[in-house]
Enzyme design. Structure first.
Site, PDB file in Angstrom:
ATOM      1  N   ASN A   1      -4.403   2.170   1.120  1.00  0.00           N
ATOM      2  CA  ASN A   1      -4.085   3.411   1.831  1.00  0.00           C
ATOM      3  C   ASN A   1      -4.788   4.634   1.241  1.00  0.00           C
ATOM      4  O   ASN A   1      -5.467   5.382   1.949  1.00  0.00           O
ATOM      5  CB  ASN A   1      -2.551   3.606   1.823  1.00  0.00           C
ATOM      6  CG  ASN A   1      -2.146   4.949   2.371  1.00  0.00           C
ATOM      7  OD1 ASN A   1      -2.041   5.923   1.630  1.00  0.00           O
ATOM      8  ND2 ASN A   1      -1.965   5.032   3.671  1.00  0.00           N
TER       9      ASN A   1
ATOM     10  N   ASP B   1       4.262   2.550  -1.342  1.00  0.00           N
ATOM     11  CA  ASP B   1       3.370   2.591  -2.510  1.00  0.00           C
ATOM     12  C   ASP B   1       2.566   1.298  -2.412  1.00  0.00           C
ATOM     13  O   ASP B   1       2.442   0.734  -1.307  1.00  0.00           O
ATOM     14  CB  ASP B   1       4.186   2.685  -3.814  1.00  0.00           C
ATOM     15  CG  ASP B   1       3.316   2.974  -5.033  1.00  0.00           C
ATOM     16  OD1 ASP B   1       2.888   4.127  -5.207  1.00  0.00           O
ATOM     17  OD2 ASP B   1       3.041   2.040  -5.824  1.00  0.00           O
TER      18      ASP B   1
ATOM     19  N   LYS C   1      11.677   6.088  -8.066  1.00  0.00           N
ATOM     20  CA  LYS C   1      10.668   5.062  -7.721  1.00  0.00           C
ATOM     21  C   LYS C   1      11.393   3.722  -7.644  1.00  0.00           C
ATOM     22  O   LYS C   1      12.437   3.547  -8.276  1.00  0.00           O
ATOM     23  CB  LYS C   1       9.590   5.009  -8.812  1.00  0.00           C
ATOM     24  CG  LYS C   1       8.291   4.373  -8.348  1.00  0.00           C
ATOM     25  CD  LYS C   1       7.406   5.348  -7.606  1.00  0.00           C
ATOM     26  CE  LYS C   1       6.208   4.638  -6.976  1.00  0.00           C
ATOM     27  NZ  LYS C   1       5.267   5.586  -6.362  1.00  0.00           N
TER      28      LYS C   1
END
Ligand code: NDP
Length: 447
Positions: A241, A167, A127
């Site tokens: 999203n 993200d 990440k």
């Protein structure tokens, strides 16, 4: 220190990471839920897997300096946490949000290890992101920031090494700018990022994948009690999203979506958000980059400043799709009290440990993020496959594969999480994901 006693792992991780509450929360959840399994399978303890799996392979941190529109130099901090690559290249999104720090990225990277394993695709966990606030920035500022960010990151990633995606705060616009800069620095036109626009290597259904996958998972959860989505009232948080496409698929399958939110507040539409209203929201959020409050003004419904959806109305189903720790114990009590019987997480770790306790105690269906929102990374994995083959699958093909993956993840949760007549999805997902990664680590020796 060798922690071959399961009780020792949490104190050890706490001692090593004293200022990382989100990371400790994620580790505590996973270790807590796999404890009985580990006691029955001591070989994992003997191989010291817990000690190894809670320590990232590396944490990269770099300065991001960029010019704003006034010609001043701004400085942010960029990161990439490469957590574990036992079953494939590091894979996980980039988050641009002022709250980004090492603790949040380590929690997300750690979760990603198990989520990616559940998809059945060869992807490790990682990440990254930056403490950059995209709100109010011009398109040129976003581009210059993305370029500066990639200047710091490019040498650490690659199609077979580490493949970031989007993200919070990173959508296809940002992925496009990041990809352009990667190519400029490194040269190859390769699948180094996923979530790319379709015209240069993106996959069909990637934008929709997390939200659609969440609803496919919910459909499987409902099937367990011979039920379906038709006519169910649904609360969704967020309006980005994941929330947008969860709403789209839920509406398509006959659900009635009553709420959406952003970090400023929540709208409640008693008539339900239909496809037309959702198209308006998508234009508001993705083109005009406005606030959800405008929905209330436009469609003449209630707006709750500063509130989250959970205590506003009555819902059969709650889908937190905004951010971590956005649904606490009190919210959980209120939801259950008001008849909610299914919670499934589009966001990562949106429910606090207290909320999860309430869901389990009241035996409602609770689908945790690492299972329920794995559709996004699953289609990212499919995008990597298409890039490697230099082929593009049709929308129907990708959607079919996504659906199969979500059904398979649900099956794994049932296999490892069934306790009497209750499916504990937390235990099921954690055990299934852990076994795959731990077995690969053992097979590869002490590296
Ligand atoms: P977006 O940036 O598209 O949307 C995020 C939404 O959540 C926005 O409505 C935002 O409101 C809201 N939000 C963000 N931070 C907060 C906060 N601190 N408090 C309240 N609301 C907040 O992100 P995504 O939809 O991509 O991601 C949402 C969640 O889903 C995250 O937890 C992410 O990790 C997770 N996820 C995303 C995947 C993906 O494929 N995109 C895959 C799997 C999980 P505002 O605009 O006001 O900030």
């Amino acid at each position: 220190m060798i922690t071959n006693r399961v009780e020792d792992i949490i104190p050890m991780v706490m001692a090593h990471n004293p200022d990382q509450p989100e990371f400790l929360q994620a580790v505590t959840e996973v270790v807590g839920s796999i404890q009985p399994f580990l006691r029955q399978n001591p070989s994992y303890l003997k191989a010291n897997i817990l000690d190894r799996i809670t320590e990232p392979d590396r944490v990269i941190s770099f300065r991001v300096s960029w010019f704003d529109d006034e010609g001043d130099i701004q400085v942010n901090r960029g990161y990439r946490v490469q957590f574990n690559n036992a079953i494939g290249p590091y894979k996980g999104g980039l988050r641009f949000h002022p709250s980004v720090n090492v603790s949040i990225l380590k929690f997300l990277g750690f979760e990603q290890i198990f989520k990616n394993a559940l998809t059945g695709l060869p992807m490790g966990g990682g990440k990254g992101g930056a403490n950059f606030d995209p709100k109010g920035k011009s398109d040129n500022e976003i581009m210059r920031f993305c370029q500066a960010f990639m200047n710091g990151l490019a040498n650490f990633i690659g199609a077979d090494v580490d493949v970031p995606a989007g993200d919070i705060g990173v959508g296809s616009r940002e992925i496009g700018y990041l990809y352009g800069q990667y190519k400029k620095i490194r040269g190859p036109f390769e699948g180094v990022l996923t979530g790319k626009p379709l015209i240069f290597g993106g996959s069909q259904i990637r934008a929709e994948a997390t939200g659609y996958g969440l609803i496919y998972f919910v459909v499987e959860m409902l099937k367990v009690r011979d039920d379906s989505l038709a006519g169910k009232s649904i609360a969704i948080s967020g309006s980005g999203n994941v929330a947008q496409y969860a709403a789209e698929k839920a509406i398509e399958l006959g659900g009635k979506v009553l709420t959406l939110s952003d970090s400023s507040g929540t709208i409640y539409d008693p008539a339900g958000i239909d496809a037309e209203k959702l198209a308006w929201v998508m234009e508001l959020k993705n083109e005009r980059r406005g606030r959800i409050r405008e929905y209330a003004e436009h469609f003449d419904v209630e707006y709750y400043e500063g509130a989250r959806p959970w205590q506003i109305g009555r819902y059969d189903i709650a889908l937190p799709c905004a951010t971590q720790n956005e649904l606490d114990g009190e919210d959980a009590e209120a939801l259950v009290e008001n008849g909610t019987f299914l919670v499934a997480e589009g966001a990562n770790m949106p429910s606090t440990p207290e909320a999860i306790k309430v869901f389990h105690k009241k035996k409602i269906l609770y689908g945790l993020g690492k299972a329920a929102n794995a559709g996004g990374v699953a289609v990212s994995g499919l995008e990597m496959s298409q890039n490697s083959m230099r082929l593009s699958w049709s929308r129907e093909e990708v959607d079919r594969r996504l659906k199969n993956i979500m059904v398979d993840i649900h099956n794994q949760c049932v296999e490892y999480g069934t306790q009497g007549n209750y499916i504990n999805y937390v235990d099921g997902a954690n055990i299934a994901g852990f076994i795959k990664v731990a077995d690969a680590m053992i097979a590869q020796g002490a590296v």
